[in-house]
Write a protein that holds these residues in place. Structure first.
Motif, PDB file in Angstrom:
ATOM      1  N   ARG A 114       0.725  -1.262  -0.067  1.00  0.00           N
ATOM      2  CA  ARG A 114       0.081  -0.183  -0.086  1.00  0.00           C
ATOM      3  C   ARG A 114       0.785   1.202   0.054  1.00  0.00           C
ATOM      4  NH1 ARG A 114      -5.140  -1.040   0.318  1.00  0.00           N
ATOM      5  NH2 ARG A 114      -6.194  -2.912   1.335  1.00  0.00           N
ATOM      6  N   ASP A 115       2.108   1.173   0.841  1.00  0.00           N
ATOM      7  CA  ASP A 115       2.631   2.583   0.726  1.00  0.00           C
ATOM      8  C   ASP A 115       3.708   2.727  -0.342  1.00  0.00           C
ATOM      9  OD1 ASP A 115       2.058   2.806   3.504  1.00  0.00           O
ATOM     10  OD2 ASP A 115       4.070   1.758   4.390  1.00  0.00           O
ATOM     11  N   GLY A 116       3.945   1.639  -1.275  1.00  0.00           N
ATOM     12  CA  GLY A 116       4.802   1.893  -2.281  1.00  0.00           C
ATOM     13  C   GLY A 116       4.071   1.996  -3.617  1.00  0.00           C
ATOM     14  N   PHE A 117       2.445   1.814  -3.477  1.00  0.00           N
ATOM     15  CA  PHE A 117       1.696   1.479  -4.937  1.00  0.00           C
ATOM     16  C   PHE A 117       1.743   2.834  -5.805  1.00  0.00           C
ATOM     17  CE2 PHE A 117      -2.274   1.649  -7.408  1.00  0.00           C
ATOM     18  CZ  PHE A 117      -2.259   0.655  -7.858  1.00  0.00           C
ATOM     19  N   ARG A 118       2.017   2.553  -7.054  1.00  0.00           N
ATOM     20  CA  ARG A 118       1.682   3.424  -8.161  1.00  0.00           C
ATOM     21  C   ARG A 118       1.063   3.352  -9.153  1.00  0.00           C
ATOM     22  NH1 ARG A 118       8.321   4.120 -10.050  1.00  0.00           N
ATOM     23  NH2 ARG A 118       7.349   2.782 -11.625  1.00  0.00           N
ATOM     24  N   PRO A 119      -0.054   4.167  -9.409  1.00  0.00           N
ATOM     25  CA  PRO A 119      -1.015   3.946 -10.172  1.00  0.00           C
ATOM     26  C   PRO A 119      -0.615   3.334 -11.541  1.00  0.00           C
ATOM     27  CG  PRO A 119      -1.360   5.564  -8.956  1.00  0.00           C
ATOM     28  CD  PRO A 119      -0.006   5.255  -8.765  1.00  0.00           C
ATOM     29  N   SER A 120      -1.265   2.282 -12.251  1.00  0.00           N
ATOM     30  CA  SER A 120      -1.006   1.922 -13.594  1.00  0.00           C
ATOM     31  C   SER A 120      -2.297   1.763 -14.387  1.00  0.00           C
ATOM     32  CB  SER A 120      -0.395   0.507 -13.514  1.00  0.00           C
ATOM     33  OG  SER A 120      -1.440  -0.418 -13.183  1.00  0.00           O
ATOM     34  N   GLU A 121      -1.917   1.482 -15.767  1.00  0.00           N
ATOM     35  CA  GLU A 121      -3.018   1.442 -16.631  1.00  0.00           C
ATOM     36  C   GLU A 121      -4.134   0.376 -16.231  1.00  0.00           C
ATOM     37  OE1 GLU A 121      -3.829   0.587 -21.399  1.00  0.00           O
ATOM     38  OE2 GLU A 121      -1.803   0.978 -20.678  1.00  0.00           O
ATOM     39  N   GLN A 122      -3.745  -0.581 -15.374  1.00  0.00           N
ATOM     40  CA  GLN A 122      -4.601  -1.751 -15.069  1.00  0.00           C
ATOM     41  C   GLN A 122      -5.394  -1.513 -13.899  1.00  0.00           C
ATOM     42  OE1 GLN A 122      -3.191  -5.899 -14.992  1.00  0.00           O
ATOM     43  NE2 GLN A 122      -4.278  -6.339 -13.097  1.00  0.00           N
ATOM     44  N   LEU A 123      -4.715  -0.771 -12.822  1.00  0.00           N
ATOM     45  CA  LEU A 123      -5.038  -0.395 -11.539  1.00  0.00           C
ATOM     46  C   LEU A 123      -4.799   0.981 -11.032  1.00  0.00           C
ATOM     47  CD1 LEU A 123      -6.559  -2.428  -9.050  1.00  0.00           C
ATOM     48  CD2 LEU A 123      -4.316  -2.662  -8.512  1.00  0.00           C
ATOM     49  N   ALA A 124      -5.955   1.634 -10.362  1.00  0.00           N
ATOM     50  CA  ALA A 124      -5.637   2.977  -9.872  1.00  0.00           C
ATOM     51  C   ALA A 124      -5.354   3.217  -8.468  1.00  0.00           C
ATOM     52  CB  ALA A 124      -6.922   4.035 -10.196  1.00  0.00           C
ATOM     53  N   GLU A 125      -5.960   1.929  -7.683  1.00  0.00           N
ATOM     54  CA  GLU A 125      -5.526   2.069  -6.463  1.00  0.00           C
ATOM     55  C   GLU A 125      -5.219   0.610  -5.955  1.00  0.00           C
ATOM     56  OE1 GLU A 125      -9.359   3.268  -4.637  1.00  0.00           O
ATOM     57  OE2 GLU A 125      -9.036   5.418  -4.737  1.00  0.00           O
ATOM     58  N   PRO A 126      -4.609   0.562  -4.763  1.00  0.00           N
ATOM     59  CA  PRO A 126      -4.089  -0.722  -4.291  1.00  0.00           C
ATOM     60  C   PRO A 126      -5.270  -1.791  -4.342  1.00  0.00           C
ATOM     61  CG  PRO A 126      -3.071   1.016  -3.098  1.00  0.00           C
ATOM     62  CD  PRO A 126      -4.193   1.515  -3.871  1.00  0.00           C
ATOM     63  N   TYR A 127      -5.035  -2.894  -4.508  1.00  0.00           N
ATOM     64  CA  TYR A 127      -5.939  -3.946  -4.459  1.00  0.00           C
ATOM     65  C   TYR A 127      -5.476  -5.248  -3.833  1.00  0.00           C
ATOM     66  CZ  TYR A 127     -10.047  -6.742  -5.490  1.00  0.00           C
ATOM     67  OH  TYR A 127     -11.291  -7.607  -5.380  1.00  0.00           O
ATOM     68  N   VAL A 128      -5.712  -5.563  -2.846  1.00  0.00           N
ATOM     69  CA  VAL A 128      -5.222  -6.474  -1.706  1.00  0.00           C
ATOM     70  C   VAL A 128      -6.234  -7.839  -1.525  1.00  0.00           C
ATOM     71  CG1 VAL A 128      -4.521  -7.135   0.524  1.00  0.00           C
ATOM     72  CG2 VAL A 128      -3.763  -4.860  -0.583  1.00  0.00           C
ATOM     73  N   MET A 129      -5.554  -8.932  -2.123  1.00  0.00           N
ATOM     74  CA  MET A 129      -6.107 -10.458  -1.864  1.00  0.00           C
ATOM     75  C   MET A 129      -5.369 -10.951  -0.693  1.00  0.00           C
ATOM     76  SD  MET A 129      -6.872 -11.332  -5.857  1.00  0.00           S
ATOM     77  CE  MET A 129      -7.678 -12.744  -5.500  1.00  0.00           C
ATOM     78  N   ALA A 130      -6.236 -11.860   0.085  1.00  0.00           N
ATOM     79  CA  ALA A 130      -5.451 -12.436   0.966  1.00  0.00           C
ATOM     80  C   ALA A 130      -5.992 -13.921   1.218  1.00  0.00           C
ATOM     81  CB  ALA A 130      -5.276 -11.878   2.557  1.00  0.00           C
ATOM     82  N   GLY A 131      -4.982 -14.890   1.300  1.00  0.00           N
ATOM     83  CA  GLY A 131      -5.461 -16.118   1.462  1.00  0.00           C
ATOM     84  C   GLY A 131      -6.054 -16.533   2.888  1.00  0.00           C
ATOM     85  N   ALA A 132      -6.882 -17.598   2.887  1.00  0.00           N
ATOM     86  CA  ALA A 132      -7.387 -18.007   4.351  1.00  0.00           C
ATOM     87  C   ALA A 132      -7.947 -19.584   4.164  1.00  0.00           C
ATOM     88  CB  ALA A 132      -8.052 -17.401   5.103  1.00  0.00           C
ATOM     89  N   ASN A 133      -7.883 -20.318   5.113  1.00  0.00           N
ATOM     90  CA  ASN A 133      -8.396 -21.680   5.101  1.00  0.00           C
ATOM     91  C   ASN A 133      -9.607 -21.792   5.702  1.00  0.00           C
ATOM     92  OD1 ASN A 133      -5.536 -23.005   4.062  1.00  0.00           O
ATOM     93  ND2 ASN A 133      -5.130 -21.900   6.002  1.00  0.00           N
ATOM     94  N   VAL A 134     -10.536 -22.610   5.341  1.00  0.00           N
ATOM     95  CA  VAL A 134     -12.032 -22.663   5.654  1.00  0.00           C
ATOM     96  C   VAL A 134     -12.334 -24.118   5.913  1.00  0.00           C
ATOM     97  CG1 VAL A 134     -14.371 -22.169   5.230  1.00  0.00           C
ATOM     98  CG2 VAL A 134     -12.583 -20.375   4.800  1.00  0.00           C
ATOM     99  N   PHE A 135     -13.071 -24.390   6.937  1.00  0.00           N
ATOM    100  CA  PHE A 135     -14.031 -25.656   7.064  1.00  0.00           C
ATOM    101  C   PHE A 135     -15.330 -25.175   7.720  1.00  0.00           C
ATOM    102  CE2 PHE A 135      -9.412 -26.830   7.821  1.00  0.00           C
ATOM    103  CZ  PHE A 135      -9.471 -27.971   7.125  1.00  0.00           C
ATOM    104  N   ALA A 136     -16.421 -25.022   6.755  1.00  0.00           N
ATOM    105  CA  ALA A 136     -17.517 -24.416   7.190  1.00  0.00           C
ATOM    106  C   ALA A 136     -18.579 -25.872   7.207  1.00  0.00           C
ATOM    107  CB  ALA A 136     -18.209 -23.308   6.360  1.00  0.00           C
ATOM    108  N   ALA A 137     -19.410 -25.873   8.141  1.00  0.00           N
ATOM    109  CA  ALA A 137     -20.464 -26.855   8.364  1.00  0.00           C
ATOM    110  C   ALA A 137     -21.509 -26.388   9.055  1.00  0.00           C
ATOM    111  CB  ALA A 137     -19.969 -28.031   8.793  1.00  0.00           C
ATOM    112  N   GLU A 138     -22.794 -26.990   8.955  1.00  0.00           N
ATOM    113  CA  GLU A 138     -24.072 -26.588   9.568  1.00  0.00           C
ATOM    114  C   GLU A 138     -23.652 -26.704  11.204  1.00  0.00           C
ATOM    115  OE1 GLU A 138     -24.133 -28.694   7.116  1.00  0.00           O
ATOM    116  OE2 GLU A 138     -25.661 -27.868   5.705  1.00  0.00           O
ATOM    117  N   ASP A 139     -22.854 -27.537  11.799  1.00  0.00           N
ATOM    118  CA  ASP A 139     -22.436 -27.939  12.986  1.00  0.00           C
ATOM    119  C   ASP A 139     -21.337 -27.556  13.470  1.00  0.00           C
ATOM    120  OD1 ASP A 139     -23.439 -29.314  15.588  1.00  0.00           O
ATOM    121  OD2 ASP A 139     -21.500 -30.342  15.037  1.00  0.00           O
ATOM    122  N   HIS A 140     -21.197 -26.802  14.448  1.00  0.00           N
ATOM    123  CA  HIS A 140     -19.673 -26.567  14.819  1.00  0.00           C
ATOM    124  C   HIS A 140     -18.721 -27.712  14.952  1.00  0.00           C
ATOM    125  CE1 HIS A 140     -16.502 -24.309  16.858  1.00  0.00           C
ATOM    126  NE2 HIS A 140     -16.264 -25.213  17.886  1.00  0.00           N
TER     127      HIS A 140
END
Length: 336
Positions: free
Chosen positions: A202-228
């Motif tokens: 975010r601190d070093g981001f420079r706008p480009s033809e593809q992207l005007a502002e920073p865009y952050v994606m982050a990975g996480a692991n998931v186990f979702a079920a009806e029951d905890h």
């Protein structure tokens, strides 16, 4: 604005199954993601790994695209130093031509396997050093502004193939910022530098033809079920299996019990392995949403890309559906 949700499909080949089974599972997961409001599904390039079937990443993307209707599909990522930029431009230009407006291209610089496999790929150990230049060369081919006189990627799609930089360190963050590209951090298995890398991006981001502002994606692991309890059990089974696979490398005949695996995870080596899955949401849809919203808010993520790890494919598909609907605030369909 709600955080966008996407899926990372590791194309796992489960014990007793084949790669063909895995590809069928990938179609099921992509369809589940599509009907539950996910933005995209990504597949990662790995080599010489018996349990992962996504080595020919662009081929798998094309197969799943024919079996889905609208969801974006892409590489998360292509390990660019394993390939020439021209070949990757040709592959993804072909995909975008066939499936307009649906193709992404995430790029990483790791081998996607071990040193011996790297040599089998004919990859030079120093090839990662030219990653920034290779990204620019690839970008030129995809945009029709080749940096190599007289060389063009054919076919070149009419539409745009957006590029993303993947990483788990400051290098990728700084490169993505410098080039003005979206940044995807692999926090689903490499959590340590997440906050520092996102801040650097975010601190070093420079706008480009593809992207005007920073865009952050982050990975996480998931186990979702009806029951905890069911979600917690899925997590325990999956993470024990993961640890077992890691420590059995080079000891194929070893047969570790669950108790031995649990004990190993308390050792220094095991603790390092356990730490890789720091960012894991496991529980009911409401519990998973609460975790993911806090995680996204903590780092200011624009999008989360989730890896669902339940061993059983039905549980994995259900986890995708439950998470997507819950994050969108949508209940179960009538009759479901």
């Amino acid at each position: 604005m709600p955080v966008a949700l996407s899926l990372l499909d590791l194309a796992v080949i489960a014990p007793g199954q084949t790669a063909r089974d895995s590809f069928g599972n990938s179609v099921r997961l992509a369809r589940a993601a599509e009907r539950s409001g996910h933005r995209r599904v990504w597949y990662a390039e790995h080599h010489n790994m018996k349990s992962i079937a996504s080595s020919a990443t662009s081929v798998l993307i094309g197969h799943v695209a024919t079996q889905t209707e609208s969801i974006r599909l892409g590489a998360g990522g292509i390990m660019l130093p394993n390939h020439s930029p021209l070949v990757i431009a040709e592959q993804f230009g072909t995909l975008e031509s066939l499936f307009p407006g649906r193709i992404d291209l995430g790029l990483g610089r790791a081998p996607g396997s071990d040193q011996a496999t790297m040599r089998a790929l004919r990859r030079n150990p120093s090839s990662a050093d030219s990653f920034p230049q290779d990204v620019l060369e690839l970008q030129g081919y995809l945009s029709g502004n080749s940096r190599i006189p007289g060389i063009n990627a054919v076919p070149r799609a009419e539409g745009i193939v957006p590029l993303y930089i993947l990483g788990s360190s400051l290098f990728g963050a700084q490169l993505a910022a410098h080039l003005g590209l979206p940044y995807a951090f692999a926090s689903h298995f490499a959590p340590e530098a997440l906050h520092q890398a996102v801040a650097a991006y975010r601190d070093g981001f420079r706008p480009s033809e593809q992207l005007a502002e920073p865009y952050v994606m982050a990975g996480a692991n998931v186990f979702a079920a009806e029951d905890h309890a069911a979600a917690q059990e899925q997590k325990q089974i999956a993470y024990r299996a993961r640890a077992r696979a890691m420590i059995q490398r080079g000891a194929a005949d070893a047969n570790f019990t669950d108790e031995e695996i649990d004990l190993f995870l308390t050792t220094p080596n095991g603790a390092h392995l356990a730490k890789m899955t720091t960012y894991t949401a496991a529980g009911t849809p409401a519990e998973v949403v609460a975790y993911l919203e806090e995680f996204a808010s903590d780092i200011g993520a624009d999008e989360l890309i989730l890896a669902h790890h339940a061993t059983n494919i039905d549980d994995r598909v259900r986890s995708v559906e439950l998470t997507g609907r819950a994050m969108a605030g949508v209940g179960e369909p009538v009759g479901k």
